[in-house]
Design a protein around this motif. Structure first.
Motif, PDB file in Angstrom:
ATOM      1  N   ILE A  70       4.271  -1.898  -2.960  1.00 46.26           N
ATOM      2  CA  ILE A  70       2.842  -1.777  -3.257  1.00 46.26           C
ATOM      3  C   ILE A  70       2.177  -1.154  -2.032  1.00 46.26           C
ATOM      4  N   THR A  71       1.477  -0.061  -2.236  1.00 48.92           N
ATOM      5  CA  THR A  71       0.728   0.523  -1.130  1.00 48.92           C
ATOM      6  C   THR A  71      -0.535   1.184  -1.669  1.00 48.92           C
ATOM      7  N   PHE A  72      -1.374   1.681  -0.762  1.00 44.52           N
ATOM      8  CA  PHE A  72      -2.698   2.182  -1.149  1.00 44.52           C
ATOM      9  C   PHE A  72      -3.293   2.896   0.042  1.00 44.52           C
ATOM     10  N   GLY A  73      -4.438   3.550  -0.197  1.00 45.07           N
ATOM     11  CA  GLY A  73      -5.044   4.347   0.852  1.00 45.07           C
ATOM     12  C   GLY A  73      -5.640   3.544   1.992  1.00 45.07           C
ATOM     13  N   HIS A  74      -6.412   2.525   1.664  1.00 43.36           N
ATOM     14  CA  HIS A  74      -7.022   1.679   2.684  1.00 43.36           C
ATOM     15  C   HIS A  74      -7.471   0.380   2.027  1.00 43.36           C
ATOM     16  N   VAL A  89       3.448 -11.508  -9.949  1.00 43.89           N
ATOM     17  CA  VAL A  89       4.263 -11.184 -11.127  1.00 43.89           C
ATOM     18  C   VAL A  89       5.520 -10.395 -10.769  1.00 43.89           C
ATOM     19  N   ALA A  90       5.600  -9.898  -9.544  1.00 42.90           N
ATOM     20  CA  ALA A  90       6.765  -9.114  -9.107  1.00 42.90           C
ATOM     21  C   ALA A  90       7.369  -9.796  -7.883  1.00 42.90           C
ATOM     22  N   PRO A  91       8.330 -10.677  -8.068  1.00 41.71           N
ATOM     23  CA  PRO A  91       8.815 -11.534  -6.966  1.00 41.71           C
ATOM     24  C   PRO A  91       9.463 -10.793  -5.814  1.00 41.71           C
ATOM     25  N   GLN A  92       9.957  -9.546  -6.045  1.00 39.20           N
ATOM     26  CA  GLN A  92      10.588  -8.791  -4.971  1.00 39.20           C
ATOM     27  C   GLN A  92       9.637  -7.775  -4.337  1.00 39.20           C
ATOM     28  N   ALA A  93       8.409  -7.726  -4.814  1.00 39.04           N
ATOM     29  CA  ALA A  93       7.469  -6.713  -4.327  1.00 39.04           C
ATOM     30  C   ALA A  93       6.968  -7.056  -2.928  1.00 39.04           C
ATOM     31  N   GLN A  94       6.721  -6.002  -2.156  1.00 42.36           N
ATOM     32  CA  GLN A  94       6.170  -6.148  -0.814  1.00 42.36           C
ATOM     33  C   GLN A  94       5.096  -5.096  -0.596  1.00 42.36           C
ATOM     34  N   VAL A  95       3.990  -5.517  -0.014  1.00 43.51           N
ATOM     35  CA  VAL A  95       2.943  -4.583   0.383  1.00 43.51           C
ATOM     36  C   VAL A  95       3.428  -3.819   1.614  1.00 43.51           C
ATOM     37  N   ALA A  96       3.175  -2.516   1.633  1.00 44.41           N
ATOM     38  CA  ALA A  96       3.532  -1.685   2.786  1.00 44.41           C
ATOM     39  C   ALA A  96       2.321  -0.846   3.166  1.00 44.41           C
ATOM     40  N   HIS A  97       1.988  -0.864   4.455  1.00 48.57           N
ATOM     41  CA  HIS A  97       0.824  -0.093   4.904  1.00 48.57           C
ATOM     42  C   HIS A  97       0.960   0.168   6.392  1.00 48.57           C
ATOM     43  N   GLY A  98       0.030   0.969   6.910  1.00 51.93           N
ATOM     44  CA  GLY A  98       0.041   1.307   8.321  1.00 51.93           C
ATOM     45  C   GLY A  98      -0.291   0.125   9.213  1.00 51.93           C
ATOM     46  N   MET A  99      -0.061   0.307  10.506  1.00 51.43           N
ATOM     47  CA  MET A  99      -0.248  -0.776  11.459  1.00 51.43           C
ATOM     48  C   MET A  99      -1.681  -1.291  11.464  1.00 51.43           C
ATOM     49  N   THR A 100      -2.655  -0.385  11.453  1.00 56.32           N
ATOM     50  CA  THR A 100      -4.052  -0.813  11.514  1.00 56.32           C
ATOM     51  C   THR A 100      -4.409  -1.659  10.302  1.00 56.32           C
ATOM     52  N   GLY A 101      -4.053  -1.204   9.106  1.00 55.76           N
ATOM     53  CA  GLY A 101      -4.365  -1.966   7.901  1.00 55.76           C
ATOM     54  C   GLY A 101      -3.738  -3.340   7.918  1.00 55.76           C
ATOM     55  N   VAL A 116       4.972  -3.210   7.924  1.00 59.51           N
ATOM     56  CA  VAL A 116       4.184  -2.286   8.723  1.00 59.51           C
ATOM     57  C   VAL A 116       4.898  -0.940   8.755  1.00 59.51           C
ATOM     58  N   LEU A 117       4.180   0.106   8.359  1.00 60.55           N
ATOM     59  CA  LEU A 117       4.737   1.449   8.341  1.00 60.55           C
ATOM     60  C   LEU A 117       4.193   2.251   9.518  1.00 60.55           C
ATOM     61  N   ALA A 118       5.084   2.863  10.257  1.00 64.21           N
ATOM     62  CA  ALA A 118       4.665   3.766  11.318  1.00 64.21           C
ATOM     63  C   ALA A 118       4.186   5.074  10.710  1.00 64.21           C
ATOM     64  N   HIS A 140     -12.635   7.780   4.765  1.00 63.10           N
ATOM     65  CA  HIS A 140     -13.340   6.669   5.391  1.00 63.10           C
ATOM     66  C   HIS A 140     -12.346   5.537   5.600  1.00 63.10           C
ATOM     67  N   GLY A 141     -12.703   4.602   6.418  1.00 58.76           N
ATOM     68  CA  GLY A 141     -11.806   3.490   6.704  1.00 58.76           C
ATOM     69  C   GLY A 141     -10.931   3.769   7.909  1.00 58.76           C
ATOM     70  N   TRP A 142     -11.012   2.891   8.886  1.00 54.51           N
ATOM     71  CA  TRP A 142     -10.202   2.971  10.102  1.00 54.51           C
ATOM     72  C   TRP A 142      -8.710   2.937   9.757  1.00 54.51           C
ATOM     73  N   ASP A 143      -8.380   2.209   8.674  1.00 58.20           N
ATOM     74  CA  ASP A 143      -6.984   1.990   8.312  1.00 58.20           C
ATOM     75  C   ASP A 143      -6.465   2.997   7.292  1.00 58.20           C
TER      76      ASP A 143
END
Length: 250
Positions: A70-74, A89-101, A116-118, A140-143
């Motif tokens: 699971i990821t997104f813009g900010h 609902v998705a037991p193996q799912a993981q959120v992935a995003h940049g360090m700031t977010g 955390v994604l570089a 927009h958004g620092w992250d």
């Protein structure tokens, strides 16, 4: 508000919910992108209250419990409001995003620890290669960040090129003019000094498909479209600097 499902590139599905009450009479679309692979990825979870609509649409393509990434813009409600509903609902799912977010929001707000994604880091989801790119303060958004799927040349743009209306899922026409009109209306961009340069760096990818969060996806010369958008934001930031300089001199 029945979602519309369209395959905009090989194995990449646009799930679009149109809301006519936003900026009437044109209305506004909220788009979510499912990237199929051995480890499927969802870009934009959607608003929390839209979760039944969006998850129902995903279930028509694949079992929702098989979602892996699971990821997104900010960090913003329409981009990740339903994040924890998806994790439930998705037991193996993981959120992935940049360090700031992750540091400023997701380490606390996600029900499971995020990855955390570089900047420029790649995730091979099996059949698709997902590259995360930091784009701080753009639009927009620092992250802020975007995702580029390399095998199809698809740039998942987040809020870049935001526009009004409810058109086709995929077009080959102008997306820059409508984006400028939406910027005039919403003034949603931060207009940071680096905005034009950041967008121009995305143009070097020469994407073949631009997947917009708000508006139709675009098929064609993504490099030219991004370059034209960068030129527009360079003009706006220059105009702002001049206005500030004139006000200071007065």
């Amino acid at each position: 508000m029945e979602p519309n499902i369209s395959e905009i590139a090989d194995g990449i599905y646009r799930i679009s919910v149109f809301v006519p009450d936003i900026a009437p009479p044109a209305g506004f679309t909220f788009n979510h992108f499912l990237v199929l692979g051995d480890e499927p990825l969802l870009f934009h979870t959607g608003l929390r209250k839209m979760f039944p609509l969006v998850s129902g649409a995903v279930s028509r393509i694949m079992p929702v419990g098989d979602l892996r990434w699971i990821t997104f813009g900010h960090y913003e409600a329409d981009e990740c409001g339903a994040m924890n509903e998806w994790l439930a609902v998705a037991p193996q799912a993981q959120v992935a995003h940049g360090m700031t977010g992750c540091l400023v929001s997701l380490n606390d707000m996600s029900d499971r620890p995020p990855r955390v994604l570089a900047n420029d880091e790649m995730i091979d989801i099996g059949g698709k290669r997902i590259r995360y790119i930091d784009t701080p303060h753009t639009p927009h958004g620092w992250d802020a960040g975007v995702v580029y799927e390399e095998s199809t040349g698809t740039l998942l743009c987040g809020d870049l090129f935001t526009q009004l209306g409810h058109g086709p899922a995929l077009i080959e026409g102008d997306i820059v003019g409508p984006a400028i009109a939406a910027e005039d209306l919403f003034q949603y961009s931060s207009l940071s000094p680096d905005m034009g340069a950041t967008i121009r760096s995305l143009a070097t990818l020469s994407p073949r498909t631009l997947a917009l969060m708000h508006g139709p996806s675009f098929s064609g010369d993504g490099r030219a479209a991004l370059s034209a958008l960068a030129d527009e934001y360079d003009r706006r930031t220059s105009d702002r600097r001049q206005a500030i300089a004139q006000a200071t001199a007065a």
